[in-house]
Scaffold this motif. Structure first.
Motif, mmCIF file in Angstrom:
data_model
loop_
_atom_site.group_PDB
_atom_site.id
_atom_site.type_symbol
_atom_site.label_atom_id
_atom_site.label_comp_id
_atom_site.label_asym_id
_atom_site.label_seq_id
_atom_site.Cartn_x
_atom_site.Cartn_y
_atom_site.Cartn_z
ATOM 1 N N GLY A 239 0.818 -1.211 0.000
ATOM 2 C CA GLY A 239 0.000 0.000 0.000
ATOM 3 C C GLY A 239 0.849 1.257 0.000
ATOM 4 O O GLY A 239 0.540 2.227 -0.707
ATOM 5 N N LYS A 242 2.129 1.779 -3.366
ATOM 6 C CA LYS A 242 1.081 2.300 -4.251
ATOM 7 C C LYS A 242 0.923 3.805 -4.060
ATOM 8 O O LYS A 242 0.786 4.553 -5.022
ATOM 9 C CB LYS A 242 -0.237 1.582 -3.928
ATOM 10 N N GLU A 245 3.701 5.730 -5.590
ATOM 11 C CA GLU A 245 3.748 5.486 -7.039
ATOM 12 C C GLU A 245 4.930 4.616 -7.467
ATOM 13 O O GLU A 245 5.346 4.643 -8.620
ATOM 14 C CB GLU A 245 3.770 6.810 -7.814
ATOM 15 N N ILE A 247 4.807 1.335 -7.558
ATOM 16 C CA ILE A 247 4.237 0.277 -8.402
ATOM 17 C C ILE A 247 4.032 0.786 -9.819
ATOM 18 O O ILE A 247 4.304 0.073 -10.802
ATOM 19 C CB ILE A 247 2.917 -0.227 -7.792
ATOM 20 N N ASP A 248 3.583 2.030 -9.957
ATOM 21 C CA ASP A 248 3.438 2.616 -11.296
ATOM 22 C C ASP A 248 4.792 2.739 -11.979
ATOM 23 O O ASP A 248 4.904 2.566 -13.199
ATOM 24 C CB ASP A 248 2.767 3.989 -11.195
ATOM 25 N N MET A 339 -2.365 -4.181 -3.136
ATOM 26 C CA MET A 339 -2.460 -3.751 -4.532
ATOM 27 C C MET A 339 -3.729 -2.951 -4.792
ATOM 28 O O MET A 339 -3.787 -2.119 -5.693
ATOM 29 C CB MET A 339 -2.413 -4.963 -5.454
ATOM 30 N N CYS A 341 -4.968 -0.831 -2.648
ATOM 31 C CA CYS A 341 -4.906 0.357 -1.788
ATOM 32 C C CYS A 341 -5.109 1.632 -2.599
ATOM 33 O O CYS A 341 -4.700 1.729 -3.759
ATOM 34 C CB CYS A 341 -3.563 0.397 -1.063
ATOM 35 N N ASN A 343 -4.777 6.011 -2.858
ATOM 36 C CA ASN A 343 -3.608 6.875 -2.999
ATOM 37 C C ASN A 343 -3.433 7.840 -1.831
ATOM 38 O O ASN A 343 -2.960 8.954 -2.009
ATOM 39 C CB ASN A 343 -3.700 7.655 -4.306
#
Length: 379
Positions: A239, A242, A245, A247-248, A339, A341, A343
Motif C-alpha cells: 500500500g 502504491k 507510485e 508500483i506505477d 495492490m 490500496c 492513494n
C-alpha cells in the motif's frame, strides 16, 4: 433589526435591486448571532434581489463565527443565483470567504444529505461485491500466471528480497508462534483433563492434545498469527508503494509488479507456513505434556507413547495440507489488499485492516471446507 445581549447586530434592508446586510458589534465565537431567517425572508416574502452587499464599518471584531454566517449567505446566493459583492467586508474576511468557496464541498459532508433508498443501497452493495469479486479473480489469475513463469524460470524478481521475506515470515515469527501455541496446548490439556478425569481416562489427554494440535489448532492459530503479523505487513508495504507510485514506476519500466512484489511473498509464506506449523504442533504438544505430567497421573513416557499411537500419517498430513493452503491465503489476502490500496495514507491503514479481516475470515472458511472434505475421505 436583531440585537443580542452580546451586541451582535444585523440590519437587513433593500436599496433598489440590492440587498444590504449591515453588520455591527462583536461577531465572535460564543456570541448569539442574529437568526438567518432575517436574510431568507428577503427571498421568500419579496422578489429576490439582484445582488447582496455588505456594510461592516460598525463591526468591532470578528472571527470564525462571522465566516460561518457569511458561508450561509454565500450558499443562499449560490442557490438563488444571486450575485454577492464582498467588497464591503473586512479584507481578511473577504479573502477567507473567497478561499472557502474556491474548493467545492466534498460529497456526503452535508448533514442533510438525501437518504438512499433500500433498493438503491442493495444495488450499490451488489455492484460493489461484483467488482470486488472480479478484482479478486483477476488477482488470482495473475498470481497463478506469475507462479507458472517462476516454474519456467522467466519470473523477474530479486532473490535477496525472497530470502529477506523468508527470514521475516519464518525465523522472526518463531517467538510469537511458540508462545501462542504453547498456551493453546496448555488450555487443551486443562479442558480435556476436566472432563476425562471424571471417567478415569486421564491418559487420553495426550490423544486430545496431539490430535487437536496436528489436525486443527496448530495450523489455524499459526495462520491467524501470521495473518495479523505478516499479512498486515504485506498489505502495508504494498500500500505504501502504491501511494508513493513505486508500483506505477515498475510498470513504466516494464517490470511486472506481480512478479517483482507479489510472487516473492507468496513463495516465502507458502514455503515457511508448513515449517511454522510443524514447530507450532511440537510446542503445543509440549505445553499439553507439561500440564499432564505435572497435574495428572501421567508419566512422560506414557504421554509420548499415547501421542505416537494417536498421531498417524493421515492425521499429521491434514495439518500440513492446511498449512500450505493457509500460507497462500495469508500472503494472497495481504498482497491483494495492498495492490487495491488507494492513494492516501488513510487508505494504507484501511488496506491493512481489510487484509487482516479478509485473511482470518478465509482461514476459518477454508478450515470448515477441509473438515467436510476430510470427513468424506475418512481422514
Amino acid at each position: 433589526m436583531a440585537d443580542s445581549p452580546t451586541t451582535t447586530v444585523l440590519d437587513v434592508r433593500r436599496e433598489g435591486d440590492a440587498l444590504v446586510l449591515s453588520l455591527a458589534g462583536e461577531w465572535k465565537y460564543g456570541a448569539k448571532l442574529p437568526a438567518f431567517s432575517l436574510v431568507e425572508a428577503q427571498f421568500r416574502e419579496k422578489a429576490p434581489p439582484g445582488r447582496i452587499t455588505f456594510e461592516t464599518k460598525r463591526m468591532s471584531g470578528w472571527d470564525s463565527a462571522l465566516m460561518t454566517y457569511l458561508q450561509k449567505v454565500g450558499d443562499l446566493a449560490t442557490l438563488t443565483k444571486t450575485e454577492m459583492d464582498t467588497s464591503g467586508l473586512p479584507d481578511g474576511a473577504a479573502s477567507l470567504l473567497k478561499l472557502a468557496t474556491a474548493v467545492p464541498k466534498k460529497e456526503g459532508t452535508d448533514r442533510d444529505v438525501a437518504r438512499v433508498s433500500f433498493v438503491t443501497s442493495v444495488g450499490n452493495t451488489t455492484l460493489k461485491f461484483g467488482n470486488e469479486l472480479n478484482e479478486t479473480a483477476v488477482f488470482i489469475g495473475e498470481s497463478t500466471l506469475s507462479i507458472f513463469r517462476f516454474m519456467r524460470g522467466k519470473a523477474r524478481f530479486r532473490w535477496r528480497d525472497l530470502w529477506l521475506i523468508v527470514q521475516q515470515a519464518g525465523a522472526e515469527a518463531l517467538p510469537i508462534v511458540a508462545l501462542i501455541n504453547f498456551l493453546v496446548g496448555v488450555i487443551l490439556a486443562f479442558v480435556g483433563a476436566v472432563q476425562l478425569k471424571k471417567f478415569g481416562a486421564d491418559i487420553y489427554v495426550a490423544d486430545l492434545v496431539g490430535l487437536a494440535m496436528v489436525r486443527e489448532m496448530g495450523a489455524i492459530m499459526t495462520g491467524i498469527i501470521m495473518c495479523g503479523r505478516t499479512g498486515a505487513a504485506f498489505a502495508a508495504s504494498l500500500g505504501s508503494m502504491k501511494v508513493s507510485e513505486e508500483i506505477d514506476a515498475l510498470k513504466t519500466l516494464g517490470i511486472s509488479p506481480m512478479d517483482f512484489l507479489v510472487l516473492p511473498r507468496l513463495l516465502a509464506l507458502g514455503f515457511m507456513m508448513p515449517m511454522l506449523v510443524l514447530f507450532a504442533d511440537f510446542i503445543g504438544i509440549v505445553g499439553g505434556m507439561l500440564v499432564s505430567v505435572s497435574m495428572l497421573d501421567i508419566t512422560l513416557q506414557q504421554f509420548i507413547n499415547r501421542c505416537i499411537q494417536a498421531i498417524t500419517i493421515p492425521q499429521f498430513s491434514t495439518g500440513i495440507i492446511k498449512a500450505v493452503v493457509i500460507g497462500g491465503i495469508v500472503a494472497g489476502a495481504g498482497c491483494l489488499r495492498g495492490m487495491q490500496c488507494g492513494n492516501s495514507s488513510a487508505a494504507v491503514g484501511m488496506a491493512t485492516t481489510s487484509a487482516v479481516v479478509t485473511g482470518i475470515t478465509l482461514i476459518i472458511v477454508t478450515d470448515a471446507v477441509f473438515a467436510v472434505i476430510f470427513n468424506i475421505l475418512g481422514m
